[in-house]
Design a protein around this motif. Structure first.
Motif, short mmCIF file in Angstrom:
data_model
loop_
_atom_site.label_atom_id
_atom_site.label_comp_id
_atom_site.label_asym_id
_atom_site.label_seq_id
_atom_site.Cartn_x
_atom_site.Cartn_y
_atom_site.Cartn_z
N ASP A 250 0.78 -1.25 0.10
CA ASP A 250 0.16 -0.27 0.02
C ASP A 250 0.90 1.17 0.02
O ASP A 250 0.56 2.30 -0.78
CB ASP A 250 -1.13 0.07 1.11
N ILE A 251 1.92 1.34 0.83
CA ILE A 251 3.04 2.47 0.83
C ILE A 251 3.70 2.47 -0.43
O ILE A 251 3.86 3.75 -1.05
CB ILE A 251 3.80 2.42 2.08
N ILE A 252 4.21 1.50 -0.91
CA ILE A 252 4.88 1.37 -2.29
C ILE A 252 4.14 1.89 -3.43
O ILE A 252 4.64 2.75 -4.12
CB ILE A 252 5.59 0.02 -2.74
N ALA A 253 2.70 1.38 -3.38
CA ALA A 253 1.94 1.85 -4.42
C ALA A 253 1.67 3.14 -4.71
O ALA A 253 1.73 4.17 -5.59
CB ALA A 253 0.68 0.92 -4.38
N GLN A 254 1.65 3.86 -3.59
CA GLN A 254 1.48 5.44 -3.44
C GLN A 254 2.62 6.15 -3.74
O GLN A 254 2.40 7.17 -4.66
CB GLN A 254 1.18 5.87 -1.86
N GLU A 255 3.85 5.47 -3.66
CA GLU A 255 5.13 6.15 -4.15
C GLU A 255 4.82 5.98 -5.79
O GLU A 255 5.33 6.94 -6.62
CB GLU A 255 6.41 5.64 -3.63
N ILE A 256 4.74 4.59 -6.28
CA ILE A 256 4.75 4.57 -7.88
C ILE A 256 3.89 5.39 -8.70
O ILE A 256 3.87 5.95 -9.50
CB ILE A 256 4.65 2.96 -8.11
N ASP A 257 2.27 5.53 -7.79
CA ASP A 257 1.51 6.60 -8.33
C ASP A 257 1.97 7.75 -8.47
O ASP A 257 1.61 8.49 -9.63
CB ASP A 257 0.08 6.32 -7.51
N GLN A 258 2.70 8.25 -7.78
CA GLN A 258 3.37 9.69 -7.71
C GLN A 258 4.23 9.82 -9.14
O GLN A 258 4.38 10.92 -9.69
CB GLN A 258 4.18 9.97 -6.66
N ILE A 259 4.85 8.58 -9.30
CA ILE A 259 5.85 8.55 -10.43
C ILE A 259 5.02 8.31 -11.91
O ILE A 259 5.23 9.26 -12.86
CB ILE A 259 6.74 7.53 -10.48
N THR A 260 3.95 7.62 -11.97
CA THR A 260 3.36 7.23 -13.09
C THR A 260 2.16 8.11 -13.37
O THR A 260 1.65 8.31 -14.31
CB THR A 260 2.55 5.74 -12.99
N ASP A 261 1.33 8.36 -12.24
CA ASP A 261 0.25 9.19 -12.43
C ASP A 261 -0.75 8.56 -13.11
O ASP A 261 -1.60 9.08 -13.69
CB ASP A 261 0.44 10.68 -13.18
N ASN A 262 -0.76 7.25 -12.80
CA ASN A 262 -1.61 6.25 -13.58
C ASN A 262 -1.64 5.05 -12.91
O ASN A 262 -0.69 3.99 -13.02
CB ASN A 262 -1.05 5.95 -14.81
N ASN A 263 -2.81 4.79 -12.12
CA ASN A 263 -2.86 3.58 -11.25
C ASN A 263 -2.87 2.25 -11.93
O ASN A 263 -2.27 1.40 -11.42
CB ASN A 263 -4.04 3.58 -10.37
N LYS A 264 -3.26 2.22 -13.10
CA LYS A 264 -3.37 1.04 -14.02
C LYS A 264 -2.07 0.67 -14.35
O LYS A 264 -1.56 -0.40 -14.43
CB LYS A 264 -4.26 1.34 -15.00
N LEU A 265 -1.05 1.82 -14.68
CA LEU A 265 0.15 1.30 -14.86
C LEU A 265 0.84 0.89 -13.77
O LEU A 265 1.82 0.13 -13.90
CB LEU A 265 0.80 2.56 -15.62
N THR A 266 0.70 1.51 -12.70
CA THR A 266 1.39 0.97 -11.31
C THR A 266 1.00 -0.38 -11.23
O THR A 266 1.84 -1.21 -10.78
CB THR A 266 0.81 1.95 -10.28
N LEU A 267 -0.13 -0.83 -11.45
CA LEU A 267 -0.79 -2.19 -11.11
C LEU A 267 0.16 -3.20 -12.16
O LEU A 267 0.38 -4.20 -11.79
CB LEU A 267 -2.17 -2.32 -10.90
N ALA A 268 0.14 -2.75 -13.45
CA ALA A 268 0.86 -3.49 -14.43
C ALA A 268 2.22 -3.55 -14.02
O ALA A 268 2.76 -4.63 -14.32
CB ALA A 268 0.83 -2.61 -15.54
N ILE A 269 2.79 -2.46 -13.46
CA ILE A 269 4.46 -2.69 -13.11
C ILE A 269 4.43 -3.70 -11.81
O ILE A 269 5.39 -4.65 -11.99
CB ILE A 269 4.89 -1.33 -12.66
N ARG A 270 3.60 -3.61 -11.03
CA ARG A 270 3.70 -4.56 -9.90
C ARG A 270 3.30 -5.94 -10.39
O ARG A 270 4.03 -7.08 -9.90
CB ARG A 270 2.59 -4.52 -8.87
N GLN A 271 2.41 -6.12 -11.32
CA GLN A 271 2.21 -7.65 -11.84
C GLN A 271 3.54 -8.12 -12.63
O GLN A 271 3.69 -9.31 -12.39
CB GLN A 271 1.11 -7.50 -12.87
N ALA A 272 4.16 -7.11 -13.19
CA ALA A 272 5.46 -7.43 -13.88
C ALA A 272 6.35 -8.03 -13.05
O ALA A 272 7.09 -9.05 -13.29
CB ALA A 272 5.65 -6.50 -14.90
#
Length: 224
Positions: free
Chosen positions: A53-75
């Motif tokens: 949950d904390i990591i996702a918030q940081e990635i969201d700030q980079i991507t500005d795109n939650n779908k992309l954040t989730l795709a990166i995590r899935q990868a």
């Protein structure tokens, strides 16, 4: 068994019993490269011990795109499990010796991990560790993950013991902070031993360079 007041031990999993953290760093790097998203190694390194949950918030700030954040995590997850299948993920030195010791001493043995249950059980099964634990708390069983104290507060409840009877083993400062919030005595096994010079919680009773040394410290505490 010793007359020590220590009746139970709680372990973190990632970076403490299983050397997942070094593999996560590789997997994160490759996942970001797959989607051509720039990120510093320093930021990836800062995620040691943190929940998704904390990591996702940081990635969201980079991507500005939650779908992309989730795709990166899935990868990252796919890369991690592929590496585990290829036997590129290993137990930490001394982990099995420690688990065999605490079971032999008839201590109550628990696991408290920010990793979610489905993934955590898969890792434990891969290394045939499940049978060592009397109770387990995964990250999706609590509202707030480390560095919040929820996981360890729930672990105390599941252990059936008083917090004074429990000893925690953690590899990250994040995890040590979580244990402190539950008022649990902790042996810190930092991934990078130079990290021992950083400010750390007062509930850390020992800082050791490996789980092998951690077992030695546990034996000393049990003889007191």
């Amino acid at each position: 068994m010793s007359n020590s007041t220590i009746a139970g031990v709680i372990f973190d999993m990632d970076g403490c019993l299983v050397d997942t953290e070094s593999v996560y760093k590789i997997a994160w790097r490759q996942a970001f490269e797959k989607y051509a998203v720039a990120i510093s190694q320093e930021q990836i390194d800062s995620w040691l011990g943190l929940g998704w949950d904390i990591i996702a918030q940081e990635i969201d700030q980079i991507t500005d795109n939650n779908k992309l954040t989730l795709a990166i995590r899935q990868a990252r997850e796919a890369i991690f499990f592929q590496m585990m299948t290829e036997n590129l993920v290993h137990l930490m030195p001394g982990a099995l010796e420690m688990l065999d010791f605490v079971k032999k001493e008839q201590l109550v043995v628990g696991l408290a991990s920010s990793t979610f249950q489905e993934k955590g059980q898969r890792i434990l099964a891969h290394f045939e560790l499940t049978q060592y634990f009397d109770f387990i708390v995964f990250g999706d069983e609590v509202e707030h993950r480390k560095p919040a104290g929820d996981i360890y507060i729930k672990a105390i409840e599941k252990s059936g013991l008083k917090k004074e009877q429990l000893l925690v083993f953690e590899d990250s400062l994040t995890g040590c902070e979580a244990a402190q919030k539950a008022e649990l005595q902790t042996i810190w096994v930092p991934e990078v031993f130079s990290d021992r010079l950083k400010p750390h919680p007062e509930t850390i009773c020992q800082i050791v360079p490996s789980m092998i040394k951690g077992k030695n410290e546990l034996e000393k505490l049990m003889r007191k």
